[in-house]
Design a protein around this motif. Structure first.
Motif, mmCIF file in Angstrom:
data_model
loop_
_atom_site.group_PDB
_atom_site.id
_atom_site.type_symbol
_atom_site.label_atom_id
_atom_site.label_comp_id
_atom_site.label_asym_id
_atom_site.label_seq_id
_atom_site.Cartn_x
_atom_site.Cartn_y
_atom_site.Cartn_z
ATOM 1 N N GLY A 29 0.810 -1.156 0.077
ATOM 2 C CA GLY A 29 -0.118 0.157 -0.066
ATOM 3 C C GLY A 29 0.668 1.148 0.101
ATOM 4 O O GLY A 29 1.690 1.257 0.925
ATOM 5 N N ASN A 47 -1.499 -1.139 -3.822
ATOM 6 C CA ASN A 47 -2.669 -0.363 -3.910
ATOM 7 C C ASN A 47 -2.344 0.993 -3.766
ATOM 8 O O ASN A 47 -1.691 1.245 -2.553
ATOM 9 N N ILE A 49 -3.287 4.212 -2.558
ATOM 10 C CA ILE A 49 -4.526 4.568 -1.623
ATOM 11 C C ILE A 49 -5.097 5.756 -1.581
ATOM 12 O O ILE A 49 -6.228 6.285 -2.014
ATOM 13 N N THR A 50 -4.050 6.806 -1.654
ATOM 14 C CA THR A 50 -4.162 8.354 -1.777
ATOM 15 C C THR A 50 -3.110 8.785 -2.545
ATOM 16 O O THR A 50 -2.048 8.070 -2.994
ATOM 17 N N LEU A 71 -3.228 -1.085 -8.499
ATOM 18 C CA LEU A 71 -4.514 -0.350 -8.375
ATOM 19 C C LEU A 71 -4.216 1.035 -7.964
ATOM 20 O O LEU A 71 -3.689 1.137 -6.752
ATOM 21 N N ASN A 73 -6.557 3.813 -6.624
ATOM 22 C CA ASN A 73 -7.915 4.193 -6.072
ATOM 23 C C ASN A 73 -8.632 5.394 -6.545
ATOM 24 O O ASN A 73 -7.902 6.200 -7.264
ATOM 25 N N ALA A 74 -9.823 5.166 -6.950
ATOM 26 C CA ALA A 74 -10.589 6.515 -7.351
ATOM 27 C C ALA A 74 -10.127 8.005 -6.873
ATOM 28 O O ALA A 74 -10.086 7.879 -5.769
ATOM 29 N N THR A 76 -7.067 9.129 -7.089
ATOM 30 C CA THR A 76 -5.623 9.220 -6.543
ATOM 31 C C THR A 76 -4.964 10.006 -7.735
ATOM 32 O O THR A 76 -5.131 9.635 -8.731
ATOM 33 N N THR A 98 -4.911 -1.230 -12.889
ATOM 34 C CA THR A 98 -6.328 -0.591 -12.833
ATOM 35 C C THR A 98 -6.327 0.884 -12.472
ATOM 36 O O THR A 98 -5.685 0.934 -11.413
ATOM 37 N N GLN A 100 -8.865 3.568 -11.264
ATOM 38 C CA GLN A 100 -10.285 3.841 -10.948
ATOM 39 C C GLN A 100 -10.316 5.129 -11.504
ATOM 40 O O GLN A 100 -9.770 6.061 -11.530
ATOM 41 N N ALA A 103 -8.599 8.903 -11.242
ATOM 42 C CA ALA A 103 -7.368 8.695 -10.913
ATOM 43 C C ALA A 103 -6.260 9.324 -11.749
ATOM 44 O O ALA A 103 -6.772 9.236 -13.174
#
Length: 143
Positions: A29, A47, A49-50, A71, A73-74, A76, A98, A100, A103
């Protein structure tokens, strides 16, 4: 095209595999971090995250090598500071990528499988994938 990409990507992945990483992160993360230039390696999926900030000069290079999926996140964002350039940032991903909705990823994605940008996601750079690139109302701006 897939064979050509494989020929180009495999030597790059193999060459980077043998470098000693500047930053070896065991956890997958990333959150609200400022990252300096260097080689970052993960043996897991990552991931974001921010938002991330990459701080360096126009000649500095970042290489993010992920042995799983990536990934974002939306919402980011990747923010560049100190003159850092998208063309000097490389995301070498063994799994899928991916982004989102909303991002923003800065840099060049070298993906071993699918790269998917969900509605409103953006890349300032380039996307090279060995299987597929899926853009769903998204933007890619070459850098």
């Amino acid at each position: 095209m897939s064979d050509l990409l494989q020929q180009k990507a495999t030597p790059i992945e193999n060459r980077w595999k043998f470098w000693n990483p500047d930053f070896d992160r065991l956890l997958g993360g990333l959150a609200a971090q400022t990252l300096s230039p260097g080689l970052y390696q993960w043996t897991t999926s990552v991931n974001v995250i921010t938002s991330l900030t990459l701080t360096g000069s126009p000649t500095d290079v970042w290489i993010f090598q992920v042995q799983g999926d990536l990934l974002f996140n939306a919402g980011t964002l990747t923010t560049l500071a100190g003159g850092a350039l998208s063309k000097n940032i490389f995301w070498v991903i063994s799994g899928s990528v991916t982004l989102q909705g909303g991002a923003l990823l800065e840099g060049v994605i070298l993906g071993a499988t699918n790269v998917a940008l969900i509605s409103g996601a953006s890349v300032n750079g380039r996307i090279l994938a060995q299987t597929a690139v899926t853009l769903q109302e998204s933007t890619v701006k070459p850098a």
